[in-house]
Every structure is written in C-alpha cells, then in structure tokens.
Scaffold this motif. Structure first.
Motif, PDB file in Angstrom:
ATOM      1  N   LEU A   1       4.386  -7.015  -8.862  1.00  0.00           N
ATOM      2  CA  LEU A   1       4.463  -8.433  -9.190  1.00  0.00           C
ATOM      3  C   LEU A   1       4.727  -8.598 -10.680  1.00  0.00           C
ATOM      4  O   LEU A   1       3.987  -8.054 -11.519  1.00  0.00           O
ATOM      5  CB  LEU A   1       3.161  -9.144  -8.815  1.00  0.00           C
ATOM      6  N   ILE A   2       5.755  -9.342 -11.007  1.00  0.00           N
ATOM      7  CA  ILE A   2       6.095  -9.652 -12.392  1.00  0.00           C
ATOM      8  C   ILE A   2       5.904 -11.148 -12.598  1.00  0.00           C
ATOM      9  O   ILE A   2       6.525 -11.965 -11.915  1.00  0.00           O
ATOM     10  CB  ILE A   2       7.553  -9.260 -12.723  1.00  0.00           C
ATOM     11  N   ALA A   3       5.051 -11.507 -13.533  1.00  0.00           N
ATOM     12  CA  ALA A   3       4.788 -12.913 -13.836  1.00  0.00           C
ATOM     13  C   ALA A   3       5.388 -13.269 -15.188  1.00  0.00           C
ATOM     14  O   ALA A   3       5.439 -12.437 -16.102  1.00  0.00           O
ATOM     15  CB  ALA A   3       3.286 -13.185 -13.832  1.00  0.00           C
TER      16      ALA A   3
ATOM     17  N   ALA B   1       0.813  -1.208   0.000  1.00  0.00           N
ATOM     18  CA  ALA B   1       0.000   0.000   0.000  1.00  0.00           C
ATOM     19  C   ALA B   1       0.852   1.265   0.000  1.00  0.00           C
ATOM     20  O   ALA B   1       0.422   2.306  -0.504  1.00  0.00           O
ATOM     21  CB  ALA B   1      -0.943  -0.013   1.204  1.00  0.00           C
ATOM     22  N   LEU B   2       2.085   1.203   0.533  1.00  0.00           N
ATOM     23  CA  LEU B   2       2.899   2.399   0.692  1.00  0.00           C
ATOM     24  C   LEU B   2       4.011   2.497  -0.349  1.00  0.00           C
ATOM     25  O   LEU B   2       4.868   3.369  -0.237  1.00  0.00           O
ATOM     26  CB  LEU B   2       3.513   2.410   2.101  1.00  0.00           C
ATOM     27  N   VAL B   3       4.024   1.616  -1.353  1.00  0.00           N
ATOM     28  CA  VAL B   3       5.062   1.645  -2.376  1.00  0.00           C
ATOM     29  C   VAL B   3       4.457   2.038  -3.709  1.00  0.00           C
ATOM     30  O   VAL B   3       3.263   1.874  -3.951  1.00  0.00           O
ATOM     31  CB  VAL B   3       5.768   0.285  -2.486  1.00  0.00           C
ATOM     32  N   GLN B   4       5.298   2.561  -4.589  1.00  0.00           N
ATOM     33  CA  GLN B   4       4.855   3.007  -5.898  1.00  0.00           C
ATOM     34  C   GLN B   4       4.747   1.821  -6.850  1.00  0.00           C
ATOM     35  O   GLN B   4       5.504   0.856  -6.749  1.00  0.00           O
ATOM     36  CB  GLN B   4       5.840   4.034  -6.458  1.00  0.00           C
ATOM     37  N   PRO B   5       3.822   1.884  -7.803  1.00  0.00           N
ATOM     38  CA  PRO B   5       3.726   0.818  -8.815  1.00  0.00           C
ATOM     39  C   PRO B   5       5.024   0.733  -9.616  1.00  0.00           C
ATOM     40  O   PRO B   5       5.759   1.708  -9.756  1.00  0.00           O
ATOM     41  CB  PRO B   5       2.548   1.256  -9.684  1.00  0.00           C
ATOM     42  N   LEU B   6       5.283  -0.435 -10.137  1.00  0.00           N
ATOM     43  CA  LEU B   6       6.482  -0.634 -10.943  1.00  0.00           C
ATOM     44  C   LEU B   6       6.407   0.177 -12.229  1.00  0.00           C
ATOM     45  O   LEU B   6       5.375   0.204 -12.899  1.00  0.00           O
ATOM     46  CB  LEU B   6       6.642  -2.116 -11.302  1.00  0.00           C
TER      47      LEU B   6
ATOM     48  N   TRP C   1      13.292 -16.779 -20.144  1.00  0.00           N
ATOM     49  CA  TRP C   1      11.948 -16.543 -19.628  1.00  0.00           C
ATOM     50  C   TRP C   1      11.328 -15.328 -20.302  1.00  0.00           C
ATOM     51  O   TRP C   1      12.010 -14.338 -20.560  1.00  0.00           O
ATOM     52  CB  TRP C   1      11.976 -16.329 -18.111  1.00  0.00           C
ATOM     53  N   THR C   2      10.022 -15.407 -20.570  1.00  0.00           N
ATOM     54  CA  THR C   2       9.286 -14.323 -21.221  1.00  0.00           C
ATOM     55  C   THR C   2       8.252 -13.758 -20.262  1.00  0.00           C
ATOM     56  O   THR C   2       7.506 -14.519 -19.625  1.00  0.00           O
ATOM     57  CB  THR C   2       8.579 -14.818 -22.496  1.00  0.00           C
ATOM     58  N   VAL C   3       8.192 -12.449 -20.150  1.00  0.00           N
ATOM     59  CA  VAL C   3       7.244 -11.810 -19.240  1.00  0.00           C
ATOM     60  C   VAL C   3       5.817 -11.990 -19.752  1.00  0.00           C
ATOM     61  O   VAL C   3       5.543 -11.814 -20.944  1.00  0.00           O
ATOM     62  CB  VAL C   3       7.564 -10.317 -19.079  1.00  0.00           C
ATOM     63  N   ASP C   4       4.911 -12.344 -18.858  1.00  0.00           N
ATOM     64  CA  ASP C   4       3.486 -12.450 -19.175  1.00  0.00           C
ATOM     65  C   ASP C   4       2.826 -11.147 -18.742  1.00  0.00           C
ATOM     66  O   ASP C   4       2.419 -10.996 -17.585  1.00  0.00           O
ATOM     67  CB  ASP C   4       2.882 -13.647 -18.443  1.00  0.00           C
TER      68      ASP C   4
ATOM     69  N   GLN D   1      11.738  -0.120 -14.398  1.00  0.00           N
ATOM     70  CA  GLN D   1      12.010  -1.041 -13.300  1.00  0.00           C
ATOM     71  C   GLN D   1      11.737  -2.486 -13.709  1.00  0.00           C
ATOM     72  O   GLN D   1      12.476  -3.397 -13.332  1.00  0.00           O
ATOM     73  CB  GLN D   1      11.164  -0.658 -12.087  1.00  0.00           C
ATOM     74  N   ILE D   2      10.678  -2.691 -14.477  1.00  0.00           N
ATOM     75  CA  ILE D   2      10.367  -4.047 -14.940  1.00  0.00           C
ATOM     76  C   ILE D   2      11.495  -4.576 -15.817  1.00  0.00           C
ATOM     77  O   ILE D   2      11.954  -5.713 -15.651  1.00  0.00           O
ATOM     78  CB  ILE D   2       9.028  -4.062 -15.702  1.00  0.00           C
ATOM     79  N   LEU D   3      11.958  -3.733 -16.755  1.00  0.00           N
ATOM     80  CA  LEU D   3      13.034  -4.160 -17.651  1.00  0.00           C
ATOM     81  C   LEU D   3      14.295  -4.500 -16.869  1.00  0.00           C
ATOM     82  O   LEU D   3      14.991  -5.482 -17.178  1.00  0.00           O
ATOM     83  CB  LEU D   3      13.329  -3.063 -18.680  1.00  0.00           C
ATOM     84  N   ALA D   4      14.620  -3.707 -15.847  1.00  0.00           N
ATOM     85  CA  ALA D   4      15.824  -3.960 -15.060  1.00  0.00           C
ATOM     86  C   ALA D   4      15.715  -5.263 -14.281  1.00  0.00           C
ATOM     87  O   ALA D   4      16.695  -6.018 -14.170  1.00  0.00           O
ATOM     88  CB  ALA D   4      16.063  -2.795 -14.106  1.00  0.00           C
TER      89      ALA D   4
END
Length: 333
Positions: free
Chosen positions: A46-48, A11-16, A33-36, A20-23
């Motif tokens: 959350l990165i799936a 709740a207190l953190v910023q969305p990705l 692995w391929t990002v869904d 940031q996702i790429l890093a």
C-alpha cells in the motif's frame, strides 16, 4: 471510499521494495503528489500520498480533505482509492481498478463523476462514492458505478450501501442520535412508496433495504436520486415533532400497511382457491398443473420482490407517536 487490501490478499506476496515504490509513484510525482512514507505499508503493498485540502468541493461544507492511496490487492492488479472528507465528517470516494498505475491516475484525473461527489438536499450535504474498472464500458471508457452514499441528518449518520452485485437492493443504516432516541416508527421509510422496506433495529442501528434498478447506468441514476429523496425525507421528519408524524403521513402509512400485507394476502388467496377447484370440477377433471401452483407462487413472489424474501407478517397498524422529541431516551426498538 478508499479501501485497503486484506491480509488474505497480501499474505502470499512480497513486501514492496524501494525500487518498486519509485516505479509506481513516478506518474503521481509528476502530477504533484507526494508520498506519505509514514502512512505507507510495504508489507500490504500500500502506497499512501500526503493528504490534500480543497477550499471547497461542490456542496461540501467548509474545506474537504482528500486522501489518495495506491494498492495492489493481487499481483499485477492495482487499485487507486481517493477518499474525500468534508468538515462535518461526511465522506465521498472514488475507486478505480486496473493493470497500470499510470492509467489509473489518468482515469482518476478525468473522472466525469467528480462534480457528483458532494450534493445537497434539504440543506444537508450528501457524500457519494463511485467505482470503476478500467475498460468496463465500451470503447475503453470507464463505467462509474454509484456504490455508496452518506449524510449527517439531525445528529444521525445515514448511509446507503449500493455495492453492485446481481442487482441486489441497497442497504440503508441510520445510526442513533448521540443523546439517545425513542424507537423510530417501522414505516419511517416505507411511507416513501414501493421499494422502501420497513425499519428494523439490528447491530446498533436502524436498518432497511431499498429496491434499486438492476443495470447500469440506470442503477447509478437511481442510487443518486433515491439518496437525495431519503435525506430530504429524514430531514423533514426530524425537523418536526414526532406528534405531527402520523398526521402528516397518515395516508402514506396506511398505504405502506397495504403494500406489506399484499404478499401474504395473495399467498393465502391462491392457497384457498386451489381446493375450490376440487369442489367446482367433477372428480378426475382437476388439471395436474394446479398442484404446482403453491411452489410457483413462492418463486414468483421472490422474483417480484427483487431478490428479497417478501415480508409475510402482520404489520403494526398506524397510530400517533407518543414521543415528544426525536432525540433523548432509549435507543432501539
């Protein structure tokens, strides 16, 4: 099994952000692995990744689907979760916590417990789940803890929750058969010996607890061995009609009654013995420490029972079961 961050933790953190996702996924992309994107949740950080199908994995029946997810339960702390689902629905999992996604991936790829994920017992597939924290063991090597196991036994889902925590006992749950079932005998698991507690019907399932070793790595070995013992026992019981249960386990059932009565017997024997000192000893000779025996007895019984409160009740005496089949009929006790 794969776990996702809770609402309170995010709740207190910023969305990705896209950067940031790429890093975070760079080492995973390099590993194939391929990002869904559809399954990712930026708000929950959350990165799936796209699921991967394995033709066969140890004792798992048919193909196994693997889901991998990278989350950030708290700023700067990452969690890599892998969930494996067999064709019959049995699940196994790995979870690693650490400070760098690349390190988590390396530990995941080198996990020595991977061959333990799916094992067989009495023709039944058992799925196991393990957790590891980076640097948990000496020399920087991860210490994998067995935290859960499950199996499908005779149309019932059997689970063991052995989440680490001060050497607490494992929590066993047996969901009822989809077609219903007669009440299961209370001593269904207790006939296996010391450490196995009676069954109770609670929250839509048959539940019990199992005493486990307190410290690793003996606790992990205990979880693995006891799970196979549990599944093999249930498979054998449900493969035969209920009418044969009492005949086959008559001696073990009476032994279970004795173990269940032991705490109450000792408790009342000590309570009865304390006043006898007042009769045997002359007035003024009773040692003061005798007055502290009852509370010390209660504390000792609690420690002896492995952090569980001992059962102080009168168990039902073993009798032949009247049911003709293990499925069909009303659920619960």
């Amino acid at each position: 099994m794969a776990e996702q961050p809770t609402q309170g933790a995010t709740a207190l953190v910023q969305p990705l952000s896209h950067h940031q996702i790429l890093a975070r996924v760079a080492p995973f992309s390099a590993a194939g692995w391929t990002v869904d994107l559809a399954a990712c949740d930026r708000a929950r950080r959350l990165i799936a990744f796209e699921p991967v199908s394995h033709a066969g994995l140890d004792a798992a029946p048919g193909p196994v689907t693997e889901h991998l997810a990278l989350s950030e339960p708290e700023p700067g702390r990452y969690r890599l979760s892998a969930t494996y689902t067999a064709a019959d629905g049995t699940r196994a999992g790995l979870r690693i916590d650490g400070d760098r996604p690349a390190d988590l991936l390396a530990r995941y790829q080198a996990a020595e417990v991977r061959p333990r994920l799916f094992v067989g017992a009495a023709g039944v597939c058992i799925g196991r789940s393990y957790r590891s924290a980076a640097g948990a063991a000496g020399g920087g090597e991860p210490l994998w803890r067995a935290v859960a196991a499950e199996a499908q036994v005779a149309g019932r889902r059997v689970t063991l929750d052995a989440t680490p925590g001060a050497g607490l006992p494992g929590q066993i749950a047996i969901t009822p058969h989809a077609d219903g079932e007669p009440p299961l005998p209370e001593d269904l698991l207790a006939v296996l010996g010391w450490g196995w507690r009676p069954l109770v019907w609670r929250q839509g399932a048959w539940r019990s607890t199992l005493a486990l070793r307190r410290h690793e790595p003996r606790r992990r070995d205990d979880v693995e061995a006891r799970t196979q013992q549990l599944v093999a026992h249930l498979a054998a019981v449900f493969a035969a009609p209920p009418s044969g249960y009492h005949r086959r386990y008559r001696r073990q059932r009476w032994a279970a009654v004795g173990r269940r009565l032991l705490p109450m017997t000792v408790f009342f024997l000590v309570l009865a013995a304390v006043p006898l000192f007042g009769v045997v000893l002359q007035e003024g000779e009773m040692p003061p420490w005798l007055h502290g025996v009852p509370p010390l007895l209660a504390i000792g019984a609690l420690l002896f029972s492995g952090t569980e409160v001992p059962l102080v009740d009168w168990p039902p005496l073993p009798r032949p079961l009247h049911a003709t089949t293990w499925q069909g009929g009303a659920d619960g006790g």
